[in-house]
Each structure stands twice: as structure tokens, then as C-alpha cells.
Design a protein around this motif. Structure first.
Motif, PDB file in Angstrom:
ATOM      1  N   GLY A  58     -35.837  -4.236 -40.316  1.00 57.09           N
ATOM      2  CA  GLY A  58     -34.477  -3.923 -39.904  1.00 57.09           C
ATOM      3  C   GLY A  58     -33.574  -5.134 -39.937  1.00 57.09           C
ATOM      4  O   GLY A  58     -34.033  -6.280 -40.008  1.00 57.09           O
ATOM      5  N   ALA A  59     -32.283  -4.877 -39.880  1.00 57.35           N
ATOM      6  CA  ALA A  59     -31.273  -5.936 -39.811  1.00 57.35           C
ATOM      7  C   ALA A  59     -30.149  -5.466 -38.906  1.00 57.35           C
ATOM      8  O   ALA A  59     -29.892  -4.266 -38.779  1.00 57.35           O
ATOM      9  N   ILE A  60     -29.469  -6.419 -38.294  1.00 53.76           N
ATOM     10  CA  ILE A  60     -28.421  -6.086 -37.332  1.00 53.76           C
ATOM     11  C   ILE A  60     -27.095  -6.741 -37.693  1.00 53.76           C
ATOM     12  O   ILE A  60     -27.038  -7.710 -38.454  1.00 53.76           O
ATOM     13  N   LEU A  61     -26.027  -6.161 -37.150  1.00 53.54           N
ATOM     14  CA  LEU A  61     -24.707  -6.763 -37.235  1.00 53.54           C
ATOM     15  C   LEU A  61     -24.197  -7.002 -35.819  1.00 53.54           C
ATOM     16  O   LEU A  61     -24.696  -6.410 -34.852  1.00 53.54           O
ATOM     17  N   PHE A  62     -23.204  -7.858 -35.685  1.00 50.10           N
ATOM     18  CA  PHE A  62     -22.657  -8.216 -34.374  1.00 50.10           C
ATOM     19  C   PHE A  62     -21.442  -7.364 -34.070  1.00 50.10           C
ATOM     20  O   PHE A  62     -20.428  -7.438 -34.771  1.00 50.10           O
ATOM     21  N   ASP A  63     -21.540  -6.538 -33.028  1.00 52.12           N
ATOM     22  CA  ASP A  63     -20.394  -5.741 -32.576  1.00 52.12           C
ATOM     23  C   ASP A  63     -20.266  -5.778 -31.049  1.00 52.12           C
ATOM     24  O   ASP A  63     -19.758  -4.829 -30.445  1.00 52.12           O
ATOM     25  N   LEU A  64     -20.706  -6.873 -30.447  1.00 52.40           N
ATOM     26  CA  LEU A  64     -20.726  -6.968 -28.986  1.00 52.40           C
ATOM     27  C   LEU A  64     -19.357  -7.260 -28.374  1.00 52.40           C
ATOM     28  O   LEU A  64     -19.184  -7.135 -27.165  1.00 52.40           O
ATOM     29  N   LEU A  65     -18.378  -7.647 -29.193  1.00 47.70           N
ATOM     30  CA  LEU A  65     -17.054  -7.992 -28.672  1.00 47.70           C
ATOM     31  C   LEU A  65     -15.986  -7.008 -29.128  1.00 47.70           C
ATOM     32  O   LEU A  65     -14.812  -7.353 -29.217  1.00 47.70           O
ATOM     33  N   ASN A  66     -16.388  -5.762 -29.397  1.00 49.57           N
ATOM     34  CA  ASN A  66     -15.435  -4.792 -29.951  1.00 49.57           C
ATOM     35  C   ASN A  66     -14.815  -3.879 -28.900  1.00 49.57           C
ATOM     36  O   ASN A  66     -14.170  -2.889 -29.242  1.00 49.57           O
ATOM     37  N   GLY A  67     -15.007  -4.195 -27.628  1.00 48.05           N
ATOM     38  CA  GLY A  67     -14.376  -3.426 -26.576  1.00 48.05           C
ATOM     39  C   GLY A  67     -15.225  -2.333 -25.968  1.00 48.05           C
ATOM     40  O   GLY A  67     -14.815  -1.695 -24.992  1.00 48.05           O
ATOM     41  N   GLY A  68     -16.411  -2.100 -26.488  1.00 46.92           N
ATOM     42  CA  GLY A  68     -17.283  -1.085 -25.920  1.00 46.92           C
ATOM     43  C   GLY A  68     -17.957  -1.566 -24.644  1.00 46.92           C
ATOM     44  O   GLY A  68     -17.922  -2.747 -24.293  1.00 46.92           O
ATOM     45  N   ASP A  69     -18.578  -0.627 -23.940  1.00 49.42           N
ATOM     46  CA  ASP A  69     -19.277  -0.936 -22.700  1.00 49.42           C
ATOM     47  C   ASP A  69     -20.649  -1.508 -23.022  1.00 49.42           C
ATOM     48  O   ASP A  69     -21.570  -0.784 -23.390  1.00 49.42           O
ATOM     49  N   LYS A  70     -20.780  -2.812 -22.885  1.00 49.67           N
ATOM     50  CA  LYS A  70     -22.040  -3.480 -23.194  1.00 49.67           C
ATOM     51  C   LYS A  70     -22.814  -3.882 -21.938  1.00 49.67           C
ATOM     52  O   LYS A  70     -23.752  -4.671 -22.011  1.00 49.67           O
ATOM     53  N   GLY A  71     -22.452  -3.319 -20.794  1.00 53.57           N
ATOM     54  CA  GLY A  71     -23.102  -3.695 -19.552  1.00 53.57           C
ATOM     55  C   GLY A  71     -24.278  -2.799 -19.210  1.00 53.57           C
ATOM     56  O   GLY A  71     -24.438  -2.391 -18.058  1.00 53.57           O
ATOM     57  N   TRP A  72     -25.113  -2.473 -20.182  1.00 50.37           N
ATOM     58  CA  TRP A  72     -26.221  -1.560 -19.951  1.00 50.37           C
ATOM     59  C   TRP A  72     -27.315  -2.196 -19.084  1.00 50.37           C
ATOM     60  O   TRP A  72     -27.508  -3.410 -19.094  1.00 50.37           O
ATOM     61  N   ALA A  73     -28.028  -1.331 -18.352  1.00 53.38           N
ATOM     62  CA  ALA A  73     -29.171  -1.793 -17.564  1.00 53.38           C
ATOM     63  C   ALA A  73     -30.438  -1.818 -18.401  1.00 53.38           C
ATOM     64  O   ALA A  73     -31.333  -2.640 -18.170  1.00 53.38           O
ATOM     65  N   ALA A  74     -30.542  -0.918 -19.367  1.00 54.49           N
ATOM     66  CA  ALA A  74     -31.680  -0.869 -20.288  1.00 54.49           C
ATOM     67  C   ALA A  74     -31.147  -0.863 -21.714  1.00 54.49           C
ATOM     68  O   ALA A  74     -30.135  -0.213 -22.008  1.00 54.49           O
TER      69      ALA A  74
END
Length: 327
Positions: A108-124
Motif C-alpha cells: 500500500g501507499a498513502i497520501l497526506f490529507d491530515l490538514l484538510n479540515g476534517g475531524d482527525k481527533g479519532w480515538a482509534a
């Protein structure tokens, strides 16, 4: 060269694509799965990649085939999407046999989308379940644009997206591309004309014509290092060795450079997987392989434009259709 009947990577018989996303998270995952294991290779040209199990795709490694390939958002957290896919494949009895145990092989491969305004405060970590959901949704038909791994993707000035395209060569061999476009660079000019326009087939991304390349244009923006990345898969029904699949991935990067300016930067993790189902032997291993590489580059350029062209409103940044209309 003409598009396949779907103009999707799944015009390569025996392959299916599944997408899953979370609108609140503004991220998602995409899986390419085969009806049977397939040969795969990979080539990385970006300066900030994030990958899983790519070392085993080298031609000198024991395992020569994989069960699926995964593209995901989420940066390093998104690598867990492949774990969800592997769990699903294991439940199906799929995987590399080691004694009486089956181990699914899922690079697999990933891209960075952690600063796009979504809720990234997940517990799991949510990406394992997203990967499993994408596998469960796998089908020959799938939507483009704001889907799967491309749901929260962006480019320098437009919303990114999931793109795909295919081509059938004169030999009858089929080539297809699948891409999640999350680029630091631009994919079109100020009038909405795509850099990939010279390779467009059947007005597939608006038929706006050739772009103004603006040779004095310089990149701008304030993205931190490692916060972009375009990740792609090239597939074919040709019979390729792992070494030949790797060369196909290398050639396909030309399409990324045609469609995104600039591409392969120190801040991107640009990567291409190649997949070969082996249904059609190459009549001429040298020239047919060359033609495959050319078709792969053209398909990837088209897929990149199609992914951005199909992106839905919901930015920032704006979608192509919001800025330039629906044509």
C-alpha cells in the motif's frame, strides 16, 4: 489506441476497485483487488513517500504476486487500511501459503490529507475499517472524483480526487490507470485547461483544449514537507515478470510529469505501482514492453485530469467544476 469500454482500470479483466470514505474525517481508502493474485512492481520518485510492503516487490524477492494494492489517505495512519484489506482477504481464504496458513500480500501507499479540515481527533485509527469497507465494495464499476483515497485530496489550487482511465492497444492488450491526486503542483492553467490535454480521448475531461504552459510560472503555497503526494496504479492484462512490471511503473511516471506541474518534488511522495494479470503474452518482449510503457504514461496523465475534473464541491480549495463550470 482507444479507451476500453468503461474507461477505467477495471477494463483489465479480473480486476475490481473498491472505495470507502468518511465525510467527517475527509479521507478514505481505495483498493485494487484481483480475482486471482497478480504480478506487481513499484517505483517511487517523490521525496516523501509512505509505503507498506514495497520491498517485497523487488524482482529478487521470494513472493512474486500480490492479492491487492491499496491507496489511502491519512499519512502514516492510513497504512492501516492495508491491514483491513488483508483481514478481509484472509477471511476469504486468500493469501500466500506458508504451511497451512494463508498470508494475504497487500502492499500500500498513502497520501497526506491530515490538514484538510476534517475531524482527525479519532480515538482509534479509522483506516483499518475503511480498508475493509473498500474491499467489501470492490466492483468493476466505480465512481471518480471525491471517492476513496481521493476524497480529501487537494492540488495547489483545486480539489484533488480519484481518477482512472484505460486504453486498448492495437495488439489487443489493455492498460489502465488508477490514481489519487493530492499534488503540491497544478493540473491545469488559469482557464481550466488541463496539462494532460494532448492525451485526452473522447472529451473525457471537458475538451477545453491545450493549456497555457506559462514557462515563467513558479510554484507557490505554504504546504509543509511531506504534505502532498500523488499515488497511482498502472494495470495491464499482459504477461509481465516482476522486473518488467517495475519498468512499467517507471515509464508511467512520465504521465504524472505531463499532468502535474511540478511533480516528483521533495515535498511529494509520488509513487506508481504496476500490476499485471498475465492473460496476454507479449509477442515482442522488447517493443511490446515499450508500447506498454507509452500507453501507461498516457493513461496516467488522463486519469489525473479525470480525477480532478470529477471532484465534487466541498473544499477548500474549490473543485474544478466550481471554478470553471461543468463543461
Amino acid at each position: 489506441m482507444r479507451p476500453g469500454p468503461r474507461n477505467l482500470i477495471t477494463d483489465v479483466a479480473g480486476l475490481r476497485v473498491g472505495n470507502a470514505h468518511d465525510a467527517g474525517l475527509r479521507s478514505g481508502a481505495t483498493v485494487l483487488v484481483g480475482d486471482a493474485p497478480f504480478t506487481a512492481g513499484v517505483h517511487v520518485m517523490g521525496g516523501a513517500p509512505g509505503t507498506r510492503e514495497t520491498d517485497l516487490l523487488a524482482p529478487d524477492k521470494l513472493v512474486q504476486e500480490v492479492d491487492a494494492l491499496v491507496l489511502s489517505g491519512g499519512s502514516a495512519f492510513g497504512l492501516d487500511a492495508a491491514s483491513g484489506v488483508a483481514e478481509g482477504l484472509r477471511a476469504m481464504g486468500r493469501g500466500f501459503a506458508v504451511g497451512d496458513v494463508r498470508v494475504p500480500i497487500v502492499p500500500g501507499a498513502i497520501l497526506f490529507d491530515l490538514l484538510n479540515g476534517g475531524d482527525k481527533g479519532w480515538a482509534a485509527n479509522p483506516y483499518g475499517p475503511l480498508g475493509r469497507a473498500a474491499l467489501d465494495a470492490a466492483d468493476a464499476d466505480f465512481e471518480l472524483g471525491s471517492q476513496g483515497a481521493g476524497f480529501g485530496a487537494t492540488t495547489m489550487d483545486l480539489r484533488g480526487g480519484l481518477g482512472s482511465a484505460s486504453a486498448v492497444l492495437e495488439s489487443g492488450v489493455t492498460v489502465g490507470a488508477l490514481v489519487a491526486v493530492n499534488a503540491l503542483g497544478r493540473v491545469c492553467d488559469d482557464a481550466g485547461r488541463f496539462h494532460a490535454a494532448p492525451w485526452e480521448l473522447a472529451d473525457e475531461f471537458g475538451a477545453r483544449g491545450a493549456p497555457d504552459f506559462a514557462p515563467d510560472w513558479e510554484p507557490y503555497g505554504d504546504r509543509p514537507p511531506g504534505s502532498a503526494t500523488t499515488i497511482a496504479i498502472i494495470a495491464t492484462d499482459a504477461a509481465l515478470t516482476q522486473a518488467q512490471a517495475t519498468r512499467l511503473a517507471v515509464a508511467a511516471h512520465d504521465g504524472m510529469a505531463r499532468a502535474i506541474q511540478p511533480s516528483h518534488t521533495p515535498l511529494d511522495g509520488d509513487l506508481v505501482f504496476a500490476a499485471a494479470t498475465g492473460a496476454r503474452p507479449l509477442a515482442d518482449p522488447v517493443w511490446d514492453a515499450l508500447r506498454l510503457g507509452h500507453a501507461a504514461a498516457a493513461c496516467l496523465a488522463r486519469a489525473i485530469a479525470r480525477g480532478v475534473h470529477a471532484a465534487a464541491p466541498g473544499g477548500p480549495p474549490p473543485a474544478w467544476a466550481e471554478r470553471f463550470g461543468s463543461g
